[in-house]
Motif scaffolding. Structure first.
Motif, short mmCIF file in Angstrom:
data_model
loop_
_atom_site.label_atom_id
_atom_site.label_comp_id
_atom_site.label_asym_id
_atom_site.label_seq_id
_atom_site.Cartn_x
_atom_site.Cartn_y
_atom_site.Cartn_z
N PRO A 158 0.79 -1.23 0.00
CA PRO A 158 0.00 0.00 0.00
C PRO A 158 0.82 1.28 0.00
N PHE A 159 2.12 1.19 0.31
CA PHE A 159 2.94 2.38 0.41
C PHE A 159 4.13 2.31 -0.55
N PRO A 160 4.17 3.18 -1.56
CA PRO A 160 5.35 3.22 -2.44
C PRO A 160 6.59 3.62 -1.64
N TYR A 161 7.74 3.32 -2.18
CA TYR A 161 8.99 3.63 -1.50
C TYR A 161 10.05 3.98 -2.52
N THR A 162 11.11 4.62 -2.03
CA THR A 162 12.31 4.85 -2.84
C THR A 162 13.52 4.46 -2.02
N ILE A 163 14.55 4.01 -2.71
CA ILE A 163 15.85 3.74 -2.10
C ILE A 163 16.85 4.56 -2.90
N ALA A 164 17.54 5.47 -2.22
CA ALA A 164 18.47 6.36 -2.92
C ALA A 164 19.86 6.25 -2.33
N LEU A 165 20.87 6.21 -3.20
CA LEU A 165 22.26 6.31 -2.79
C LEU A 165 22.64 7.77 -2.95
N LEU A 166 23.00 8.41 -1.86
CA LEU A 166 23.25 9.84 -1.91
C LEU A 166 24.75 10.12 -2.02
#
Length: 179
Positions: A158-166
């Motif tokens: 139900p909840f979209p997500y993002t994974i980011a390498l900063l």
């Protein structure tokens, strides 16, 4: 609107363990924040058993992020953001928008042991840090629930997500335009 809570984690690693450690931490975060039915299982990493589950879409995203680490120096941070889909008010174009309700920021510190004694000492430190980080994830996920939005959909996730390498010099807040 209040900014979403940000939970900061520390990761100590050498370059050879970094992908496995990140994979383990990311799976632990998602294990506690992925609100769909799944069959849990465990993964062993160093001398620690971690919770996990099988989700091909999540595995694909995590593995694609980890592939970008190969042959590169580690980013100083990895960020995971969970979103809620909300109806957009008075908009002609988009009917819904994604609003962040929680962020996890993993601060990475790389060590480079040169001798066998340094490697053994670093491994103990890495294991201790990993155990402390996993326990923090469990404690935060158990205690910090009031900000989690209600589930209003029958979607598998139900909840979209993002994974980011900063990259160095960029923070999660500046990337999102918060700070």
């Amino acid at each position: 609107m209040d900014p979403p809570p940000v939970f900061t984690l520390a990761l100590l690693s050498d370059s050879s363990h970094l992908p496995d450690l990140l994979r383990g931490i990311l799976h632990t975060i998602f294990f506690h924040r992925f609100f769909s039915s799944f069959r849990p299982f465990t993964r062993d990493l160093l001398d620690i058993t971690l919770p996990s589950f099988n989700d091909p879409a999540l595995d694909t995203v995590i593995e694609s992020r980890l592939r970008t680490l190969e042959g590169d120096t580690a980013p100083p941070q990895v960020a995971v953001c969970f979103y809620e889909k909300k109806a957009r008010k008075a908009s002609w174009f988009a009917k819904e928008e994604k609003v962040c309700w929680e962020q996890w920021v993993i601060n990475i510190t790389l060590v480079a042991p040169r001798t066998e004694a340094e490697r053994a000492h670093a491994r103990r430190q890495i294991e201790d840090q990993l155990q402390a980080t996993i326990l923090k994830i469990i404690a935060v996920a158990s205690a910090e629930k009031n900000h989690v939005p209600p589930i209003t959909t029958n979607d598998a996730n139900p909840f979209p997500y993002t994974i980011a390498l900063l990259p160095k010099g960029e923070t999660w807040g500046t990337r999102m335009g918060i700070f």
